[in-house]
Motif scaffolding. Structure first.
Motif, PDB file in Angstrom:
ATOM      1  N   GLU A 135       0.963  -1.169  -0.064  1.00  0.00           N
ATOM      2  CA  GLU A 135       0.010  -0.030  -0.088  1.00  0.00           C
ATOM      3  C   GLU A 135       0.929   1.339   0.186  1.00  0.00           C
ATOM      4  N   ASP A 136       2.122   1.217   0.755  1.00  0.00           N
ATOM      5  CA  ASP A 136       2.852   2.325   0.638  1.00  0.00           C
ATOM      6  C   ASP A 136       3.592   2.740  -0.429  1.00  0.00           C
ATOM      7  N   GLY A 137       3.649   1.847  -1.561  1.00  0.00           N
ATOM      8  CA  GLY A 137       4.313   2.028  -3.060  1.00  0.00           C
ATOM      9  C   GLY A 137       5.332   1.522  -3.200  1.00  0.00           C
ATOM     10  N   GLY A 138       6.094   0.709  -2.298  1.00  0.00           N
ATOM     11  CA  GLY A 138       7.594   0.147  -2.731  1.00  0.00           C
ATOM     12  C   GLY A 138       8.470   1.295  -2.818  1.00  0.00           C
ATOM     13  N   GLY A 139       9.735   1.019  -3.162  1.00  0.00           N
ATOM     14  CA  GLY A 139      11.016   2.223  -2.916  1.00  0.00           C
ATOM     15  C   GLY A 139      11.427   2.093  -1.644  1.00  0.00           C
ATOM     16  N   MET A 140      12.517   3.098  -1.427  1.00  0.00           N
ATOM     17  CA  MET A 140      12.954   3.392  -0.104  1.00  0.00           C
ATOM     18  C   MET A 140      11.985   4.210   0.792  1.00  0.00           C
ATOM     19  N   VAL A 141      11.849   3.725   1.971  1.00  0.00           N
ATOM     20  CA  VAL A 141      11.207   4.555   3.170  1.00  0.00           C
ATOM     21  C   VAL A 141      12.091   4.780   4.583  1.00  0.00           C
ATOM     22  N   THR A 142      11.840   5.506   5.142  1.00  0.00           N
ATOM     23  CA  THR A 142      12.426   5.713   6.473  1.00  0.00           C
ATOM     24  C   THR A 142      11.182   5.445   7.598  1.00  0.00           C
ATOM     25  N   VAL A 143      11.621   4.597   8.493  1.00  0.00           N
ATOM     26  CA  VAL A 143      10.645   4.508   9.707  1.00  0.00           C
ATOM     27  C   VAL A 143      11.392   5.362  10.770  1.00  0.00           C
ATOM     28  N   GLU A 144      10.676   6.307  11.362  1.00  0.00           N
ATOM     29  CA  GLU A 144      10.905   7.101  12.563  1.00  0.00           C
ATOM     30  C   GLU A 144      10.268   6.490  13.775  1.00  0.00           C
ATOM     31  N   ILE A 145      10.926   6.169  15.011  1.00  0.00           N
ATOM     32  CA  ILE A 145      10.277   5.501  16.090  1.00  0.00           C
ATOM     33  C   ILE A 145      10.517   6.533  17.229  1.00  0.00           C
ATOM     34  N   ARG A 146       9.305   7.077  17.893  1.00  0.00           N
ATOM     35  CA  ARG A 146       9.683   8.086  18.867  1.00  0.00           C
ATOM     36  C   ARG A 146       8.627   7.402  19.956  1.00  0.00           C
ATOM     37  N   GLN A 147       9.313   7.464  21.357  1.00  0.00           N
ATOM     38  CA  GLN A 147       8.565   6.977  22.485  1.00  0.00           C
ATOM     39  C   GLN A 147       7.467   8.340  22.855  1.00  0.00           C
ATOM     40  N   ILE A 148       6.485   7.882  23.113  1.00  0.00           N
ATOM     41  CA  ILE A 148       5.565   8.977  23.495  1.00  0.00           C
ATOM     42  C   ILE A 148       5.634   8.998  24.963  1.00  0.00           C
ATOM     43  N   GLY A 149       6.218  10.541  25.459  1.00  0.00           N
ATOM     44  CA  GLY A 149       6.387  10.717  26.973  1.00  0.00           C
ATOM     45  C   GLY A 149       5.216  11.243  27.434  1.00  0.00           C
ATOM     46  N   SER A 150       5.369  11.093  28.987  1.00  0.00           N
ATOM     47  CA  SER A 150       4.257  11.971  29.763  1.00  0.00           C
ATOM     48  C   SER A 150       4.211  13.411  29.660  1.00  0.00           C
ATOM     49  N   PHE A 151       5.137  13.890  29.129  1.00  0.00           N
ATOM     50  CA  PHE A 151       5.167  15.286  28.895  1.00  0.00           C
ATOM     51  C   PHE A 151       5.567  15.783  27.345  1.00  0.00           C
ATOM     52  N   ALA A 152       6.056  14.993  26.608  1.00  0.00           N
ATOM     53  CA  ALA A 152       6.546  15.374  25.503  1.00  0.00           C
ATOM     54  C   ALA A 152       7.038  14.035  24.696  1.00  0.00           C
ATOM     55  N   LEU A 153       6.790  14.451  23.104  1.00  0.00           N
ATOM     56  CA  LEU A 153       7.150  12.998  22.271  1.00  0.00           C
ATOM     57  C   LEU A 153       8.706  13.078  22.306  1.00  0.00           C
ATOM     58  N   GLY A 154       9.359  11.949  22.121  1.00  0.00           N
ATOM     59  CA  GLY A 154      10.899  11.715  22.109  1.00  0.00           C
ATOM     60  C   GLY A 154      11.619  12.067  20.839  1.00  0.00           C
ATOM     61  N   ARG A 155      12.750  12.088  20.915  1.00  0.00           N
ATOM     62  CA  ARG A 155      13.535  12.127  19.577  1.00  0.00           C
ATOM     63  C   ARG A 155      13.379  10.853  18.834  1.00  0.00           C
ATOM     64  N   PRO A 156      13.652  10.896  17.460  1.00  0.00           N
ATOM     65  CA  PRO A 156      13.422   9.750  16.834  1.00  0.00           C
ATOM     66  C   PRO A 156      14.550   8.758  16.723  1.00  0.00           C
ATOM     67  N   GLY A 157      14.317   7.309  16.702  1.00  0.00           N
ATOM     68  CA  GLY A 157      15.238   6.421  16.204  1.00  0.00           C
ATOM     69  C   GLY A 157      14.920   6.312  14.788  1.00  0.00           C
ATOM     70  N   ARG A 158      15.650   5.634  13.736  1.00  0.00           N
ATOM     71  CA  ARG A 158      15.306   5.738  12.397  1.00  0.00           C
ATOM     72  C   ARG A 158      16.110   4.512  11.804  1.00  0.00           C
ATOM     73  N   ILE A 159      15.275   4.131  10.669  1.00  0.00           N
ATOM     74  CA  ILE A 159      15.949   3.087   9.854  1.00  0.00           C
ATOM     75  C   ILE A 159      15.398   3.179   8.573  1.00  0.00           C
ATOM     76  N   ASP A 160      15.978   2.887   7.712  1.00  0.00           N
ATOM     77  CA  ASP A 160      15.929   2.872   6.189  1.00  0.00           C
ATOM     78  C   ASP A 160      15.537   1.689   5.757  1.00  0.00           C
ATOM     79  N   LEU A 161      14.262   1.372   4.990  1.00  0.00           N
ATOM     80  CA  LEU A 161      14.152   0.161   4.427  1.00  0.00           C
ATOM     81  C   LEU A 161      13.690   0.372   2.827  1.00  0.00           C
ATOM     82  N   ALA A 162      13.929  -1.050   2.270  1.00  0.00           N
ATOM     83  CA  ALA A 162      13.575  -0.824   0.563  1.00  0.00           C
ATOM     84  C   ALA A 162      12.268  -1.815   0.649  1.00  0.00           C
ATOM     85  N   LEU A 163      11.191  -1.193   0.270  1.00  0.00           N
ATOM     86  CA  LEU A 163      10.230  -2.087   0.340  1.00  0.00           C
ATOM     87  C   LEU A 163      10.058  -2.789  -1.116  1.00  0.00           C
TER      88      LEU A 163
END
Length: 163
Positions: A135-163
């Motif tokens: 559904e996301d169409g193939g190609g290269m994508v970046t997945v950003e992962i952020r922890q949802i904190g009690s007061f703020a959204l965290g900084r992202p960890g990232r990984i690149d994937l070839a779909l």
């Protein structure tokens, strides 16, 4: 005190006079400006300073050791290690304390600057299945992962994937 010389200037901070800077705001937002005024025994007028508070101390750290393993049928199984703003020591091999009200993560799948997908999960893993990758169409994508904190959204960890 051993590292200081006699007569050296110092600042004494009395614990009972400390206050959480945003306790009176009531807006629930972190960050902004704060005017500080301090007066000493021999001072006639307080010394004032403006301080910009970013809220960095209440922002969760970025997840680390982000991994993606192919599921063999066109999808990916992602996993990561959370970090805590409340404890950095590895105590007896156990996880560090969470430091947030609950364990939650926001994942964003991006193609360049375009947001393709946003999901939330309550564990440090996510299955990006074959139907979603198609559904996301193939190609290269970046997945950003952020922890949802009690007061703020965290900084992202990232990984690149070839779909």
């Amino acid at each position: 005190m051993a590292g200081h010389a006699a007569g050296e200037r110092f600042l004494l901070i009395e614990e009972e006079r400390l206050a959480e800077p945003f306790a009176g705001q009531g807006s629930g937002e972190i960050g902004g400006g704060l005017r500080l005024a301090a007066i000493g025994i021999g001072d006639a007028e307080p010394v004032e300073a403006m301080l910009t508070v970013s809220g960095e101390a209440v922002t969760p750290a970025a997840p680390v050791h982000v991994r993606a393993v192919s599921d063999g049928i066109g999808g990916w199984n992602l996993s990561w290690t959370r970090r805590s703003r409340n404890g950095w020591r590895w105590i007896s091999g156990a996880d560090v304390p969470l430091g947030e009200e609950s364990e939650r993560y926001e994942l964003r799948v991006l193609s360049g600057e375009s947001l393709l997908r946003r999901v939330e999960t309550t564990s440090p893993a996510w299955a990006y299945d074959a139907a979603a990758t198609a559904e996301d169409g193939g190609g290269m994508v970046t997945v950003e992962i952020r922890q949802i904190g009690s007061f703020a959204l965290g900084r992202p960890g990232r990984i690149d994937l070839a779909l």
